[in-house]
Design an enzyme around this catalytic site. Structure first.
Site, PDB file in Angstrom:
ATOM      1  N   GLU A 195      65.730  48.951  43.905  1.00 33.10           N
ATOM      2  CA  GLU A 195      64.457  48.934  44.640  1.00 33.10           C
ATOM      3  C   GLU A 195      63.551  49.963  43.974  1.00 33.10           C
ATOM      4  O   GLU A 195      63.939  51.113  43.824  1.00 33.10           O
ATOM      5  CB  GLU A 195      64.657  49.347  46.097  1.00 33.10           C
ATOM      6  CG  GLU A 195      65.688  48.538  46.864  1.00 33.10           C
ATOM      7  CD  GLU A 195      66.268  49.360  48.010  1.00 33.10           C
ATOM      8  OE1 GLU A 195      65.481  49.938  48.790  1.00 33.10           O
ATOM      9  OE2 GLU A 195      67.498  49.444  48.106  1.00 33.10           O
ATOM     10  N   ARG A 205      62.730  40.779  47.222  1.00 34.23           N
ATOM     11  CA  ARG A 205      61.889  41.158  48.356  1.00 34.23           C
ATOM     12  C   ARG A 205      60.731  42.009  47.840  1.00 34.23           C
ATOM     13  O   ARG A 205      60.923  42.911  47.023  1.00 34.23           O
ATOM     14  CB  ARG A 205      62.717  41.970  49.359  1.00 34.23           C
ATOM     15  CG  ARG A 205      61.939  42.389  50.596  1.00 34.23           C
ATOM     16  CD  ARG A 205      62.804  43.255  51.506  1.00 34.23           C
ATOM     17  NE  ARG A 205      62.035  43.746  52.635  1.00 34.23           N
ATOM     18  CZ  ARG A 205      62.294  44.881  53.282  1.00 34.23           C
ATOM     19  NH1 ARG A 205      63.306  45.636  52.909  1.00 34.23           N
ATOM     20  NH2 ARG A 205      61.553  45.269  54.294  1.00 34.23           N
ATOM     21  N   TYR A 223      57.385  44.165  49.323  1.00 35.14           N
ATOM     22  CA  TYR A 223      56.736  44.625  50.558  1.00 35.14           C
ATOM     23  C   TYR A 223      55.965  45.914  50.340  1.00 35.14           C
ATOM     24  O   TYR A 223      56.097  46.581  49.324  1.00 35.14           O
ATOM     25  CB  TYR A 223      57.750  44.788  51.693  1.00 35.14           C
ATOM     26  CG  TYR A 223      58.869  45.763  51.453  1.00 35.14           C
ATOM     27  CD1 TYR A 223      58.913  46.985  52.116  1.00 35.14           C
ATOM     28  CD2 TYR A 223      59.921  45.446  50.594  1.00 35.14           C
ATOM     29  CE1 TYR A 223      59.960  47.866  51.919  1.00 35.14           C
ATOM     30  CE2 TYR A 223      60.973  46.324  50.388  1.00 35.14           C
ATOM     31  CZ  TYR A 223      60.980  47.529  51.055  1.00 35.14           C
ATOM     32  OH  TYR A 223      62.016  48.411  50.853  1.00 35.14           O
ATOM     33  N   ASP A 242      55.582  49.523  51.402  1.00 32.04           N
ATOM     34  CA  ASP A 242      56.411  50.544  52.034  1.00 32.04           C
ATOM     35  C   ASP A 242      55.516  51.625  52.641  1.00 32.04           C
ATOM     36  O   ASP A 242      54.304  51.616  52.462  1.00 32.04           O
ATOM     37  CB  ASP A 242      57.358  51.144  50.987  1.00 32.04           C
ATOM     38  CG  ASP A 242      58.556  51.836  51.615  1.00 32.04           C
ATOM     39  OD1 ASP A 242      58.833  51.571  52.796  1.00 32.04           O
ATOM     40  OD2 ASP A 242      59.209  52.640  50.942  1.00 32.04           O
ATOM     41  N   GLU A 301      56.689  47.993  47.106  1.00 34.56           N
ATOM     42  CA  GLU A 301      58.093  48.130  46.711  1.00 34.56           C
ATOM     43  C   GLU A 301      58.646  46.765  46.356  1.00 34.56           C
ATOM     44  O   GLU A 301      58.405  45.781  47.051  1.00 34.56           O
ATOM     45  CB  GLU A 301      58.917  48.765  47.835  1.00 34.56           C
ATOM     46  CG  GLU A 301      60.394  48.842  47.487  1.00 34.56           C
ATOM     47  CD  GLU A 301      61.178  49.864  48.304  1.00 34.56           C
ATOM     48  OE1 GLU A 301      62.394  49.710  48.382  1.00 34.56           O
ATOM     49  OE2 GLU A 301      60.581  50.813  48.850  1.00 34.56           O
ATOM     50  N   THR A 320      65.024  43.976  43.797  1.00 35.86           N
ATOM     51  CA  THR A 320      65.543  42.841  43.027  1.00 35.86           C
ATOM     52  C   THR A 320      66.476  41.999  43.892  1.00 35.86           C
ATOM     53  O   THR A 320      67.057  42.500  44.853  1.00 35.86           O
ATOM     54  CB  THR A 320      66.375  43.306  41.802  1.00 35.86           C
ATOM     55  OG1 THR A 320      67.566  43.968  42.273  1.00 35.86           O
ATOM     56  CG2 THR A 320      65.589  44.220  40.893  1.00 35.86           C
ATOM     57  N   TRP A 366      68.134  39.452  53.942  1.00 35.49           N
ATOM     58  CA  TRP A 366      69.214  39.473  52.939  1.00 35.49           C
ATOM     59  C   TRP A 366      70.393  38.588  53.332  1.00 35.49           C
ATOM     60  O   TRP A 366      71.068  38.045  52.458  1.00 35.49           O
ATOM     61  CB  TRP A 366      69.699  40.910  52.697  1.00 35.49           C
ATOM     62  CG  TRP A 366      68.655  41.772  52.058  1.00 35.49           C
ATOM     63  CD1 TRP A 366      67.964  42.802  52.648  1.00 35.49           C
ATOM     64  CD2 TRP A 366      68.144  41.688  50.719  1.00 35.49           C
ATOM     65  NE1 TRP A 366      67.059  43.348  51.754  1.00 35.49           N
ATOM     66  CE2 TRP A 366      67.154  42.689  50.566  1.00 35.49           C
ATOM     67  CE3 TRP A 366      68.423  40.858  49.624  1.00 35.49           C
ATOM     68  CZ2 TRP A 366      66.448  42.890  49.374  1.00 35.49           C
ATOM     69  CZ3 TRP A 366      67.726  41.060  48.438  1.00 35.49           C
ATOM     70  CH2 TRP A 366      66.760  42.056  48.322  1.00 35.49           C
TER      71      TRP A 366
END
Length: 452
Positions: free
Chosen positions: A9, A53, A55, A57, A63, A66, A419
């Site tokens: 991340e 993902r 988004y 943060d 952010e 992977t 997830w």
């Protein structure tokens, strides 16, 4: 664990320079960046067709996490795909600004500190078995993680009361404890919050938050690859020398401020060792381990680069890894620039250069200008990175998520994913729970897709 799930991340720094009257706050800039995401995802927190993902943060930091990868080269490829996706959002946002008559440039930096001294992170995720003793894992890992920056730091010019110094790590100044369940207030080396994003009876997710964000593909390969080898040794019960540090937090700063790797840090048993000695100990154990157990092409490449980097630090011959290790590449770039213009390390122009190394815009960022010139080594090809923007890894759970998202979007179906869950928001609220991150084929998901 012979086959491991990895994830990275990366939080990105955002800034905007304005030439006109109108100025935007970081929040507004982030909204421009994410406008396209919100328009098709109805949220600033979305999962993509490649299983990743994306988004916004805390503190307006975009952010990118992977998708689940089961080999390190694929992980590097998907991390770079995240950079390309964000670069696309940046170009789009600048175009929108121009259309609205706002004269400004948006910058996205893949680094870990801003000019105000705030820190944001690169978090590494490693799937480990639930049965192992997590405490022992942390004990053996912490001395490795504290000294690992000497081989995989991103480098930074730090302004101190005694003048400017070049540090090997960006994140080291912002780590306050060894093991903790918080990630932002007190930044630990290993985060223990127990969220496996998988079957909690079988798996645990090791969440390492001490590392720097890397521009260099080879540095990223070494960072994750070496950590994986150390984990594999611990899991196999390899007997390790006790290198526990008396004060890991003081040690991490001392190591960061020492480019020679020779400064000695105190161990818990009263002895002293340098970061070079500690890393050499882990490397020799890892080499023996791979010799005994056999290793693939990736682990041999990791071992070779690990050894060569330690050799470069020990001899002071940094040219040995100038094309492969972030902090060295950047240091040499800064030194050439300083010589050319006769500048002190504390010069604002040097600080600007330091930052520009991390600019993800390929026509502007200094790392990418070096890459274009063929001055840095690669792990992934541009074609593979381009593919990874829309195609998930094919051997992990990410494939199921990516396929589900692609089909639902094509059929214009309303859906929710995270997830582990895939859910169709229809009357039946059909949901599939995917608890095994290694599983890339699942009849239940096929059925869910077929029923759209």
């Amino acid at each position: 664990m012979d086959r491991r799930i990895f994830g990275l991340e990366n939080e990105y720094g955002v800034t905007c320079t304005f030439r006109g009257q109108r100025r935007l706050s970081p929040d507004e800039v982030a909204r421009y960046l994410f406008r396209r995401v919100v328009s098709w995802g109805r949220s600033s927190n979305v999962f993509l067709r490649n299983g990743a993902r994306l988004y916004l943060d805390v503190g307006s930091h975009p952010e990118y996490a992977t998708p689940e990868c089961d080999n390190v080269v694929e992980l590097v490829t998907h991390d770079k795909a995240g950079e390309r996706i964000l670069e696309g959002l940046l170009v789009d946002a600048e175009k929108r600004l121009r259309e609205e008559g706002i004269a400004g440039d948006i910058y996205l930096f893949k680094n870990n500190t801003d000019s105000a001294g705030n820190s944001y992170g690169c978090h590494e995720n490693y799937l480990v078995g639930r049965h192992g003793e997590f405490g022992r894992l942390a004990d053996v890992l912490i001395p490795f993680l504290v000294t690992r920056q000497i081989v995989c730091g991103a480098g930074k010019v730090l302004q101190t009361p005694r003048g400017a110094v070049y540090c090997v790590s960006q994140r080291a100044e912002h780590i306050w404890e060894g093991v903790s369940s918080a990630t932002t207030r007190s930044r630990p080396i290993i985060n223990t919050r127990d969220e496996p994003h998988a079957d909690a009876e079988r798996f645990r997710r090791l969440h390492v938050i001490v590392g720097d964000s890397n521009m260099s593909e080879t540095t990223m390969l070494l960072k994750v690859g070496a950590t994986d080898l150390v984990l594999r040794m611990i899991e196999a019960g390899t007997v390790m020398r006790d290198l526990s540090l008396e004060n890991p937090i003081r040690a991490i700063r001392e190591v960061s401020h020492d480019m020679t790797g020779r400064r000695r840090v105190r161990l818990a048993n009263g002895r002293e060792a340098s970061s070079l000695e500690i890393q050499q100990e882990y490397l020799s154990k890892a080499r023996d381990f791979v010799d005994r157990r056999g290793g693939d092409e990736i682990s041999h490449r990791v071992l070779e680069l690990w050894e060569r980097t330690l050799n470069a630090v020990e001899t002071g011959n940094l040219d040995l890894v100038a094309r492969e290790i972030d902090w060295v590449t950047k240091y040499q770039l800064i030194e050439r620039y300083r010589k050319k213009y006769d500048l002190p390390l504390s010069s604002p122009r040097v600080a600007q250069l330091d930052l520009a190394y991390h600019d993800v815009h390929r026509r502007r960022g200094l790392f990418y200008l070096l890459q274009k010139r063929g001055a840095v080594e690669r792990v992934a090809s541009d074609l593979k990175i381009f593919e990874a923007k829309s195609v998930p890894p094919q051997t992990t759970r990410a494939r199921l998520r990516g396929e589900f998202i692609r089909k639902a979007q094509e059929k214009r179906r309303d859906f929710t994913v995270d997830w582990v869950h895939l859910k169709l928001n229809d009357q039946a609220q059909r949901t599939v729970l995917c608890k095994d991150p290694f599983r890339s084929v699942d009849e239940r998901v096929d059925k869910l897709i077929a029923g759209m």
